[in-house]
Design a protein around this motif. Structure first.
Motif, PDB file in Angstrom:
ATOM      1  N   GLN A   1      10.463  -2.036 -37.718  1.00  0.00           N
ATOM      2  CA  GLN A   1      11.909  -1.994 -37.894  1.00  0.00           C
ATOM      3  C   GLN A   1      12.495  -0.696 -37.328  1.00  0.00           C
ATOM      4  O   GLN A   1      13.484  -0.718 -36.611  1.00  0.00           O
ATOM      5  CB  GLN A   1      12.245  -2.119 -39.384  1.00  0.00           C
TER       6      GLN A   1
ATOM      7  N   ASP B   1      10.268  -7.202 -36.142  1.00  0.00           N
ATOM      8  CA  ASP B   1      11.189  -6.814 -37.205  1.00  0.00           C
ATOM      9  C   ASP B   1      12.482  -6.306 -36.562  1.00  0.00           C
ATOM     10  O   ASP B   1      12.514  -5.232 -35.990  1.00  0.00           O
ATOM     11  CB  ASP B   1      10.554  -5.727 -38.079  1.00  0.00           C
ATOM     12  N   GLU B   2      13.518  -7.099 -36.647  1.00  0.00           N
ATOM     13  CA  GLU B   2      14.831  -6.774 -36.095  1.00  0.00           C
ATOM     14  C   GLU B   2      14.792  -6.336 -34.632  1.00  0.00           C
ATOM     15  O   GLU B   2      15.183  -5.213 -34.304  1.00  0.00           O
ATOM     16  CB  GLU B   2      15.505  -5.699 -36.964  1.00  0.00           C
TER      17      GLU B   2
ATOM     18  N   THR C   1      10.872  -7.070 -44.696  1.00  0.00           N
ATOM     19  CA  THR C   1       9.930  -6.101 -44.128  1.00  0.00           C
ATOM     20  C   THR C   1       8.673  -6.021 -44.985  1.00  0.00           C
ATOM     21  O   THR C   1       7.563  -5.884 -44.479  1.00  0.00           O
ATOM     22  CB  THR C   1      10.603  -4.719 -44.018  1.00  0.00           C
TER      23      THR C   1
ATOM     24  N   GLY D   1      15.523  -1.105 -44.722  1.00  0.00           N
ATOM     25  CA  GLY D   1      16.275  -0.606 -43.575  1.00  0.00           C
ATOM     26  C   GLY D   1      17.775  -0.630 -43.812  1.00  0.00           C
ATOM     27  O   GLY D   1      18.469   0.369 -43.588  1.00  0.00           O
TER      28      GLY D   1
HETATM   29 MG    MG Z   1      13.590  -4.640 -43.214  1.00  0.00          MG
END
Ligand code: MG
Ligand code: ATP
Ligand code: ATP
Ligand code: MG
Lengths: 235, 409, 263, 291, 334
Positions: free
Chosen positions: C90, C181-182, C44, A137
């Motif tokens: 994410q 995730d985040e 992740t 990401g």
């Molecule tokens: Mg990630």
């Protein structure tokens, strides 16, 4: 340099921008803050020409932007690093960056910019050939920023550039933004990381449900108690 | 048997159509007036309304378009000359896109809505097969099918197939293979569909009937699919069989492709192909790609395509449909029209369905393109005589030259 | 305390790149556990291994809700949720053409038992089930403070709300362990604060264990009881927030040395 | 043995024709994600133009060939402007329906303008065949194979190595973002339609000596070109070429050694099985979205 | 009043009204036959819409399933002399089982790969129809009797219309319930994001198979009805053209809607016929084909969400205008 006057825009029934008036002076960093759904992204979309402006107008260097096609807006020197990264997942890192420089012709110059971007984000250099869709990401976020830098724009629109980046890199990002600004690029910055955004910005606007509710020099906003309470949080 | 001309109300009862209430509603009134002609649907003193169904759009339009044009050209000519016994022929055309369901709708529309006198030249096996029952139930005369389906010869008394069916043609091919070519070994390349399979069946049947089954081995029956573009395998196999006659049972495009491949590998033996290819436009298309071997090609023919016989057709086409090619399909349409009109002439004023069917049962029509078309009660064979022509070069052009007389199996 | 998730010696590589390298850690039942590390460290990827989207090259992952013990490798992606493990993504993965309510009801998928034919014929048991699912979804929306938008399209919601909806979708599945995730990405300071409270409330009220990845150190330090830091797929530190914050290795690799994280 | 080679050589030629037809298809797919059902019809229309130039106007073959290509350029541009671009907001399946509509329009127009007859068109190369140990080889076949390789290499270079190519791929993946990067999406799409139409025209002219020029000339070729593209994989340009050649050769070998009647079924079955093992084609890479 | 709000009641009422139309207006026989085929294609399109519109899976070989249904129905009623009801049921079930196989293929293939592979499969099955003469009659075709239930034969086109509408209503109600419960949500989830669907416990294996099986069932039933209407089937009917027409029907009518499938079927069947009926057009060669193509494109251009959503589209356009004018007022006020 960039002026929005009384801009209104809709998504179907949703009145997303309600009479937005703002200006971005040449050579400055201006930041847009506001809660989720306030309309920050929508402003950037309207500037780039992918959200139809129903009423009001946008001018850039005195010329009208409303109803100019997105690709021509880029050609005039306005580029954005969009929300949600929007990298081209099946292109390699390098190809994504080359797309960023699509409107430029000078090969040598492009190469210099490329080196510079790789300098900012060494991780991208390492992953030059990797398919962008498989990046992590944060790596994708770096790519999205780098891609926008490749265009060497006059006005750079950044939509939440620090999203998903590790603290160390976040710090870098704000440095990079300042550096780019110093080299002559005007910047319109949308950020959730309000403290840091206001720390580097010259001027700030605060949005709430499609309207601008506060505006002022960044350091004033930073110290405004009301603003602090409502948007900046204490963490 | 000439009483058929003076049909009265009672006679009309025999007409299968009487069951259909709307066709003879005014039975009783007519009975009062003594010798009044009983017209069936669509017929009147001044006109006869008939219908036809065929493919006019889509990939198979290349069959239906010239076919309809041939038919219409003949009717136009007849009408221009004053009609048949003063009756103009009105042709209602329906496009069925070669689809059975649309064909059924088209037939229903003609029979029940337009109330035509007869169906003429219904084109396309699927559509014909799908609507046979309706036509039979109604008893409306149906003259000529643009279909080689063999079962139509047994469809019923109101059906009048003309065109030789593919099975029959295949049988005749077998006979010619023996009589004309003295073949001791045959290879067949056939189109893998209703046309080619029926043709092949006919060849096999014919050889069996002649006691010559051994000249065509199963392994020398070579299929190709409609749309194929590469005929290497078929030609290689045919060549390695070393036959003294090659029968190509295919339609224009495929046959032309096969000839090109034969030309390429220089496979020089006599060839025989179906009447579907017996037209000038086939030659125009096929000969430039196979200028050497095309003179080995023989075609079956059920029509007399001598210049003299073709003249009326050519003239009418030039007059009415200058942009439509004159090919086997045009001729077929023309013959359909000829046959129907011959029946009308034979029936005179007795234009009830029974009257027409009865007249057709006594038909012996020899003035048309086909050598002879005749029916008798219970016999619906259509044309049974065919001849062979050979392709010859005349100056720069290739033409057909009649090689044999018209023969039956 | 017993640990609900035990990861041992997990390794996963893409081509030549070792994204996760012999990583081991364990999450205690009822705790809030943080997994942090620089971009591209493999966080992740770890989540994807646990939720079975990836097949790790090596390693053992044991999941022990209540009294049972499951070897995660025996479960397919869609089965993981049935044993009590739910996740968020994410890059938010909501069903765009569905309403918020329907998105939440998706989380109930494996709890609804009526068969296809029963659904087609709309037997009473089906509509009872649907009613129950709807009610539960509304309760969760209420809990998340999202009431009122249930019939709007999920896609037209702002990013932060979408994150909450996704969180709600995991909650409705009665999970024992949620992996996030985040969750705070794209939220501003005030919203992040609210989220921190919410996460704790979820743990307390629903009794679930929470494993999260996050770059917002404020949030992590606030909610996590234990933190594992990874870099280049390897564990470089593990401990309480305070210990982690002071760890020089962590500072160098992740937090940055000189000053505080936030102004 | 020479029978075997004869079959293989012929398969190679036919396969190259499928491949040529497939390349245009793949290009449009790569740019717009659309399966262009009208590719075959467009090729047919261009071939008719070639035929008319050559026979009706009596223009020498090479010039007629060039003329057809020039026509194809205009034709491709027109089709994109008039039919494809107005639908650019529609989803991919709807765009596919637009190309289905195009099939009807073009074939209808061709029928109206050119009639329903089949016409002979000469080969591009009319030199004498040579005979290599019993295997007959047509110079024209070699020409076709060469052209296929040339076109393939050109496309490979274009897509892989030029900025234009990167832009094409970027547009396919995300049109809005492509615009945000300053890519003139309209021009890019128009160019790829033009190139694809030209490829179709070349394929049509080269196929014409085999199938004759008629409104139905591309039917089977078109179908096979779809299959070729999928077997080889849309991801590369050599994939569809190998796919096409594979179909051409397999068709002949199965026909020769197994069954002429069932060859279609056997070949398709083989190919579907191959796909099950290689879901993105023999040479396709599997790009899965990362979570 | 609440009863009228229920979808199943609405469907039944609409069905009743439709079924009575031919009796009320006394349509011509050929017209009723055409309407019969519209209903039949609507059934197939409905199934296809479940597959394409809801689950996002594509098949370009669906005509083959209709074909299997048709031949099977012919075989059961003609050769085995079994009743029509059993035939129509089995004509759904057998294609359904074969649909499962296709679902397995779909598990491996995506997007256009799936589209073309199914296209190939359709061609293959069609080829089998041609060659397997024992079952299909090959090119001579298969024949079947009129549909009959408990001794009542649906001989007239109007009575058949009632029967077909009944089947359509039944299958629409089934589809509606099926699509608005868990299974429908799972299909839509799968279409939108396979990842999210999996994480929420949706087994792609199960639901892809279900989507293919259900749509094949609908296609098979439609095929069976076709067989007992036209009472003749030949292999060429079940080719690519029909498969693509099904695709056209659901897209034109509106993806992921039940009503859209029916409107789409009506459009694709009726428009070409209407165009042919216009006297001038019918005479100009292939003009009706061209105009049908143009009509298709125009629908996509101006109704991108399908015929069925035109109402909504106009409504939102109007809303747009209202927004604009109210804004103008607002702006001009101060
Ligand atoms: Mg990630
Ligand atoms: N595609 C869309 N369709 C409908 N409504 C939308 C769409 N995109 C945004 N909106 C609505 O427009 C409003 C403004 O959204 P916008 O994305 O500009 O907010 P934002 O300030 O950027 O929020 P965030 O911080 O979450 O990114 C929101 O109410 C949102 O729900
Ligand atoms: N499918 C893949 N192919 C190749 N490399 C991959 C793939 N998936 C992940 N990677 C690489 O593995 C590394 C770990 O990725 P991961 O997404 O797990 O990072 P992360 O810790 O979540 O980072 P972030 O905080 O930026 O999200 C990254 O460098 C990424 O580029
Ligand atoms: Mg935003």
């Amino acid at each position: 340099m960039l002026k929005l006057t009384d801009v209104n825009a809709y998504y179907g029934y949703v009145h997303a921008l309600k009479g937005i008036t703002l200006s971005v002076p040449r050579g400055k960093i201006v930041t847009l803050l506001g809660a989720n759904g306030a309309g920050k992204t929508s402003i950037l979309k309207a500037i780039s020409g992918i959200l139809e402006v129903r009423d009001g107008h946008i001018t850039f260097e005195e010329a009208h932007l409303t109803s100019v096609r997105p690709e021509h807006i880029v050609a005039r020197g306005i580029v954005q690093s969009p929300e949600g990264r929007q990298i081209f997942p099946e292109l390699s890192v390098n190809e994504n960056l080359m797309i960023g420089a699509y409107t430029r012709t000078d090969k040598k110059d492009i190469k210099t910019t490329l080196e510079k971007v790789y300098g900012y984000f060494p991780r991208l250099k390492e992953r030059e050939k990797q398919t962008a869709g498989t990046l992590s990401g944060g790596e994708q976020q770096m790519l999205a920023i780098g891609r926008a830098l490749m265009a060497k724009p006059k006005l750079l629109l950044l939509d939440e550039p620090s999203l998903g980046l590790a603290p160390l890199i976040v710090k870098d990002i704000f440095h990079i933004i300042q550096e780019i600004n110093k080299s002559g690029t005007t910047i319109l910055l949308v950020e959730q990381n309000a403290y840091q955004a206001l720390a580097i910005a010259d001027y700030g606007y605060i949005l709430e449900t499609g309207k601008i509710v506060h505006r002022g020099p960044a350091n004033e906003l930073r110290n405004d108690e009301k603003v602090k309470q409502a948007y900046l949080g204490s963490l | 048997k000439k009483e058929a001309d003076s049909t009265n109300g009672d006679k009309a009862k025999d007409n299968p159509a009487t069951e259909d209430s709307h066709s003879n509603q005014d039975d009783n009134k007519d009975e009062e007036k003594p010798v009044k002609v009983e017209y069936a649907n669509g017929a009147s003193d001044s006109a006869i309304k008939i219908g036809t169904v065929g493919v006019q759009s889509g990939p198979l339009a290349f069959i239906g378009t010239p076919y309809f044009a041939g038919m219409e050209a003949y009717f136009n000519k007849v009408n221009e000359e004053g009609g048949v016994n003063g009756r103009k022929i009105e042709l209602i055309k329906k496009d069925d896109e070669f689809k059975p369901d649309k064909s059924v709708q088209a037939i229903e529309s003609l029979v029940f809505d337009e109330e035509v006198f007869a169906i003429v030249g219904h084109l396309g096996t699927p559509g014909v097969m799908a609507s046979v029952d309706i036509v039979k139930e109604e008893g409306i005369p149906s003259v000529y099918f643009g279909s080689g389906a063999a079962t139509l010869t047994e469809a019923g008394e109101n059906f009048f197939p003309v065109q030789p069916n593919y099975v029959y043609e295949g049988k005749l091919m077998a006979k010619y293979a023996m009589d004309e070519f003295n073949a001791s070994k045959i290879a067949v390349i056939y189109r893998n569909d209703d046309v080619g399979k029926d043709g092949l069946d006919g060849i096999v049947d014919g050889l069996k009937a002649l006691g010559k089954s051994d000249v065509l081995a199963a392994s020398d029956q070579l299929a190709y699919n409609a749309g194929d573009t590469d005929f290497t395998v078929q030609v290689q196999k045919a060549k390695s069989a070393n036959p003294d006659l090659l029968i190509i049972y295919g339609l224009g495009g495929g046959t032309a492709g096969i000839l090109k491949e034969i030309e390429k590998v220089g496979f020089n033996i006599p060839m025989l192909t179906t009447y579907s290819n017996a037209d000038a436009s086939f030659l125009a298309m096929a000969s430039p790609g196979a200028p050497n071997v095309i003179t080995n090609l023989h075609v079956m023919g059920w029509l007399d395509v001598s210049e003299a016989k073709l003249k009326p057709l050519n003239d009418a086409m030039a007059k009415y449909f200058a942009d439509v090619p004159v090919n086997a399909y045009t001729m077929a349409g023309w013959v359909a029209a000829e046959t129907f009109v011959a029946g009308v002439k034979q029936a005179g004023d007795n234009l009830s369905w029974a009257g027409y069917i009865d007249a057709m049962n006594h038909l012996k029509f020899t003035e048309g393109l086909a050598p002879e078309i005749s029916y008798t009660t219970g016999v619906r064979e259509g044309v049974t005589q065919m001849a062979i022509s050979r392709v010859v070069q005349q100056d720069d052009a290739f033409i057909f030259e009649l090689l044999t007389d018209f023969n039956a199996f | 305390m017993k640990s609900i998730l035990q990861v041992d010696n997990l390794s996963m590589s893409f081509g030549g790149l070792k994204a996760v390298d012999r990583l081991s850690f364990s999450v205690e039942t009822g705790s809030i556990y943080g997994l942090i590390g620089p971009n591209g460290a493999g966080k992740t990827t770890v989540f994807n291994c646990i939720s079975r989207f990836y097949k790790p090259d090596n390693g053992v992952m044991t999941f022990c809700p209540d009294q049972q013990t499951y070897n995660l490798m025996d479960y397919k992606v869609h089965e993981v949720i049935t044993i009590g493990l739910a996740r968020t993504f994410q890059n938010v993965e909501l069903i765009k053409t569905m309403t918020v309510l329907e998105n939440l009801m998706m989380g109930m998928h494996s709890q609804l038992k009526c068969g296809i034919l029963m659904q087609g014929f709309h037997l009473p048991s089906v509509w009872r089930e649907e009613k129950m699912a709807k009610k539960k979804a509304m309760d969760i929306l209420d809990f998340l403070g999202l009431k009122g938008i249930e019939h709007q399209l999920a896609a037209s919601q702002p990013y932060g709300i979408q994150k909450l909806i996704e969180l709600g979708r995991t909650l409705i599945a009665n999970p024992k362990l949620i992996i996030l995730d985040e969750p705070a990405a794209g939220m501003n300071g005030a919203e992040t604060e609210a989220l921190a409270k919410l996460i704790k409330k979820i743990r307390d009220q629903y009794g679930v264990t929470i494993l999260l990845v996050e770059h917002d150190m404020g949030l992590v330090m606030e909610v996590c009881e234990k933190i594992c830091v990874i870099s280049f797929g390897k564990k470089i530190a593990e401990g309480t927030p305070e210990a982690i914050q002071d760890d020089p290795a962590v500072q160098e690799a992740y937090l940055g040395k000189e000053d505080e994280v936030h102004a | 043995m020479h029978v075997f080679f004869q079959n293989v050589i012929a398969g190679l030629e036919t396969g190259s024709l499928y491949a040529l037809a497939a390349l245009g298809l793949v290009l449009i797919f790569r740019t717009t994600d659309v399966i262009n059902f009208a590719q075959g019809e467009m090729a047919m229309f261009s071939s008719f133009i070639g035929l008319k130039l050559f026979t009706a106007l009596g223009i020498p073959y090479p010039l007629a060939f060039m003329g057809t290509i020039i026509f194809a350029i205009c034709f491709g541009y027109l089709v994109e402007r008039v039919f494809i671009r107005p639908a650019h907001k529609a989803n991919v399946v709807s765009k596919m329906i637009v190309t289905l509509g195009l099939v009807m329009i073009i074939s209808g127009l061709a029928t109206a303008l050119f009639g329903i007859d089949s016409h002979y068109l000469r080969k591009a190369i009319t030199l004498d065949n040579f005979n290599v140990g019993g295997v007959i080889i047509q110079p024209n076949a070699l020409f076709i194979i060469l052209i296929t390789i040339a076109v393939m290499s050109f496309l490979f270079y274009l897509i892989r190595k030029t900025l234009f190519g990167i832009a094409i791929r970027a547009t396919a993946q995300n049109e809005t973002t492509a615009k945000l990067m300053g890519i003139p999406v309209g021009k890019i799409t128009a160019s790829s339609w033009i190139i694809a139409t030209v490829l179709g025209a070349i394929a049509g002219l080269l196929i014409a000596p085999t199938t004759n020029v008629s409104t139905t000339m591309m039917g089977e070729v078109h179908l096979k070109s779809f299959i070729a593209a999928v077997i080889g994989g849309f991801g590369t340009f050599y994939g569809p070429v190998i796919g096409g050649v594979l179909i051409g050769i397999l068709d002949n070998l199965v026909g020769f050694y197994i069954s002429l009647k069932w060859k279609t079924v056997i070949v398709y079955a083989l190919l579907i099985i191959a796909l099950i093992f290689k879901p993105t084609g023999l040479f396709g890479k599997n790009h899965r979205k990362k979570v | 009043m609440g009863l009228l709000k229920k979808k199943q009641v609405q469907y039944i009422l609409i069905g009743l009204v439709l079924a009575l139309l031919p009796f009320i207006f006394g349509f011509k026989r050929a017209t009723v036959t055409m309407l019969d085929t519209v209903v039949i294609y609507a059934i197939a399109a409905l199934g296809f819409n479940i597959l394409l519109g809801y689950s996002g899976q594509i098949s370009l070989g669906h005509a083959a399933f209709m074909g299997i249904g048709a031949y099977l129905s012919a075989f059961i009623t003609m050769e085995l002399q079994l009743p029509f009801l059993l035939a129509i049921l089995l004509s759904g079930v057998v294609p359904m089982l074969i649909g499962l196989l296709l679902g397995l293929v779909a598990l491996r293939l995506e997007g256009h790969y799936l589209a073309i592979a199914t296209l190939g499969l359709g061609v293959t099955i069609q080829h089998i129809f041609k060659e397997w003469t024992g079952f299909t009659g090959g090119f001579s075709g298969a024949k079947a009797p009129y549909a009959s239930i408990f001794g009542y034969a649906f001989k007239s086109r109007e009575s058949f219309f009632v029967l077909a509408i009944a089947v359509l209503v039944l299958l629409s109600i089934f589809a509606y319930h099926f699509l608005t419960s868990k299974a429908g949500r799972a299909l839509v989830a799968m279409r939108n994001s396979e990842h999210a669907a999996k994480a929420m416990g949706v087994s792609l294996f199960k639901y892809k198979l279900i989507a293919f099986a259900v749509s094949a069932f609908y296609a098979g039933v439609a095929g069976s009805l076709y067989m007992h209407l036209i009472r003749y089937s030949d292999p060429n009917t079940w080719g690519i053209e029909l498969s693509l027409n099904l695709l056209g029907m659901v897209v034109i009518g509106g993806l992921a809607t039940i009503g859209g499938s029916i409107l789409g079927a009506a459009f694709i069947v009726i428009i070409p016929e209407l165009l042919k009926e216009i006297p001038v057009l019918g005479e100009i060669r292939s003009l009706s084909t061209i105009l049908t193509g143009v009509a298709l494109i125009l629908v996509i251009r101006f109704m991108p969400y399908g015929l069925v959503r035109v109402g909504k589209q106009i409504q939102s356009k109007r809303q747009d205008r209202k927004n604009k004018s109210s804004l103008k007022q607002q702006i001009s006020k101060p």
